[in-house]
Design an enzyme around this catalytic site. Structure first.
Site, short mmCIF file in Angstrom:
data_model
loop_
_atom_site.label_atom_id
_atom_site.label_comp_id
_atom_site.label_asym_id
_atom_site.label_seq_id
_atom_site.Cartn_x
_atom_site.Cartn_y
_atom_site.Cartn_z
N LYS A 14 0.82 -1.21 0.00
CA LYS A 14 0.00 0.00 0.00
C LYS A 14 0.86 1.27 0.00
O LYS A 14 0.59 2.19 -0.74
CB LYS A 14 -0.94 0.03 1.22
CG LYS A 14 -1.90 -1.15 1.29
CD LYS A 14 -2.91 -0.98 2.42
CE LYS A 14 -2.31 -1.00 3.82
NZ LYS A 14 -1.71 -2.29 4.22
N ARG A 89 -9.56 0.52 9.06
CA ARG A 89 -9.12 -0.83 9.39
C ARG A 89 -10.14 -1.59 10.22
O ARG A 89 -9.88 -2.74 10.58
CB ARG A 89 -7.82 -0.74 10.17
CG ARG A 89 -6.56 -1.04 9.34
CD ARG A 89 -5.42 -0.87 10.28
NE ARG A 89 -4.19 -1.48 9.97
CZ ARG A 89 -3.13 -0.89 9.42
NH1 ARG A 89 -3.23 0.34 8.97
NH2 ARG A 89 -1.99 -1.54 9.30
N ARG A 128 11.61 -5.75 4.72
CA ARG A 128 11.45 -4.32 4.96
C ARG A 128 12.05 -3.94 6.31
O ARG A 128 12.63 -2.88 6.48
CB ARG A 128 9.96 -3.96 4.91
CG ARG A 128 9.68 -2.48 4.98
CD ARG A 128 8.24 -2.19 4.63
NE ARG A 128 7.37 -2.31 5.79
CZ ARG A 128 6.04 -2.19 5.74
NH1 ARG A 128 5.43 -2.00 4.58
NH2 ARG A 128 5.31 -2.29 6.83
N ARG A 134 11.53 0.20 11.39
CA ARG A 134 10.26 -0.02 12.11
C ARG A 134 10.37 -1.25 12.98
O ARG A 134 10.59 -2.35 12.49
CB ARG A 134 9.11 -0.20 11.11
CG ARG A 134 8.62 1.10 10.54
CD ARG A 134 7.48 0.88 9.57
NE ARG A 134 6.38 0.10 10.13
CZ ARG A 134 5.21 -0.03 9.52
NH1 ARG A 134 5.01 0.56 8.36
NH2 ARG A 134 4.25 -0.75 10.07
N ARG A 146 0.07 -8.80 13.52
CA ARG A 146 -0.56 -7.78 12.66
C ARG A 146 -1.45 -8.45 11.61
O ARG A 146 -2.51 -7.94 11.28
CB ARG A 146 0.53 -6.93 11.99
CG ARG A 146 1.17 -5.97 12.98
CD ARG A 146 2.53 -5.49 12.51
NE ARG A 146 2.47 -4.68 11.32
CZ ARG A 146 3.53 -4.44 10.53
NH1 ARG A 146 4.71 -4.96 10.84
NH2 ARG A 146 3.40 -3.69 9.47
P1 AMP Z 1 0.84 0.55 8.99
O1 AMP Z 1 1.92 1.55 8.79
O2 AMP Z 1 -0.40 0.88 8.20
O3 AMP Z 1 1.31 -0.86 8.75
O4 AMP Z 1 0.41 0.61 10.53
C1 AMP Z 1 1.32 0.32 11.57
C2 AMP Z 1 0.56 0.14 12.87
O5 AMP Z 1 -0.11 1.36 13.18
C3 AMP Z 1 -0.53 -0.92 12.85
O6 AMP Z 1 -0.02 -2.21 13.14
C4 AMP Z 1 -1.46 -0.41 13.95
O7 AMP Z 1 -0.94 -0.70 15.22
C5 AMP Z 1 -1.38 1.09 13.76
N1 AMP Z 1 -2.43 1.57 12.82
C6 AMP Z 1 -2.24 2.13 11.60
N2 AMP Z 1 -3.39 2.47 11.03
C7 AMP Z 1 -4.37 2.10 11.91
C8 AMP Z 1 -5.79 2.16 11.88
N3 AMP Z 1 -6.46 2.66 10.84
N4 AMP Z 1 -6.45 1.69 12.98
C9 AMP Z 1 -5.81 1.19 14.05
N5 AMP Z 1 -4.47 1.08 14.12
C10 AMP Z 1 -3.74 1.54 13.05
#
Ligand code: AMP
Length: 194
Positions: A14, A89, A128, A134, A146
């Site tokens: 994404k 999400r 990654r 991260r 996740r």
């Molecule tokens: P991402 O960068 O999208 O992979 O998000 C990293 C982490 O941020 C996720 O594992 C969640 O802990 C948190 N996170 C990101 N977006 C959301 C969302 N829309 N709702 C809840 N937690 C989120």
């Protein structure tokens, strides 16, 4: 306005595709993951709270991310459209987003859902993790958590948009350029109509 949700499990590409899509279509990129990481690096109260969930691979509570998205939408009144990446999400987030967009007399145009096998996801995320810095990418247990959160809470978001006939599945394996092409083929005719 043209509002796009780029959907898919963690590691489905994404973020990578979003960067190219916003450059091509002039959309405002709203990534809740990026917004949360920025809160963490600035050590805000919201960031410190969110970090507890993120470190375990769990979703941050709905009200936190919905509030963040609401402010981000207000900050860009002149945007020609938004690309939502990593949001919504949960079904509650999807319903809240619809309401926020309705207040702005707009709505989601389409959800493009990247389809990638689970083993490929884990492989990509571990790779990654070697360079992303991260902490949630370099621990296989957190990565698996996740993906479990994705199946338990996030996959249902596609069903929410399916009832409005807004979901298009796009194969998310192969070259970045080829996947980008497939996404553009879905966006171009819809944007022309918008
Ligand atoms: P991402 O960068 O999208 O992979 O998000 C990293 C982490 O941020 C996720 O594992 C969640 O802990 C948190 N996170 C990101 N977006 C959301 C969302 N829309 N709702 C809840 N937690 C989120």
């Amino acid at each position: 306005m043209f509002n796009l949700i780029l959907f898919g499990p963690p590691g489905s590409g994404k973020g990578t595709q979003s960067e190219q899509l916003i450059a091509r279509y002039g959309l405002k990129h709203l990534s809740t993951g990026d917004l949360l990481r920025s809160e963490i690096s600035r050590q805000t109260a919201l960031g410190l709270e969110a970090k507890k969930f993120m470190d375990k691979g769990q979703l941050v509570p709905d009200e936190v991310v919905i509030g963040m998205i609401s402010s981000a939408l207000d900050e860009h009144p002149d945007a020609r459209g938004f690309l939502f990446d990593g949001f919504p999400r949960t079904s509650a987030q999807a319903e809240a987003l619809d309401k926020l967009l309705e207040l702005k007399n707009t709505s989601i145009s389409v959800m493009l859902a990247l389809d990638v096998s689970e083993e490929e996801l884990v492989k990509r995320l571990l790779k990654r993790g070697e360079t992303s810095g991260r902490s949630d990418d370099n621990n296989e247990q957190v990565i698996r958590a996740r993906i479990v959160e994705y199946h338990n809470k996030t996959a249902a978001v596609a069903d929410y948009y399916k009832q409005f006939d807004k979901v298009v599945m796009v194969p998310g394996e192969g070259s970045i350029a080829h996947i980008f092409d497939s996404l553009c083929k879905e966006i171009d005719p819809r944007m022309a109509e918008a």
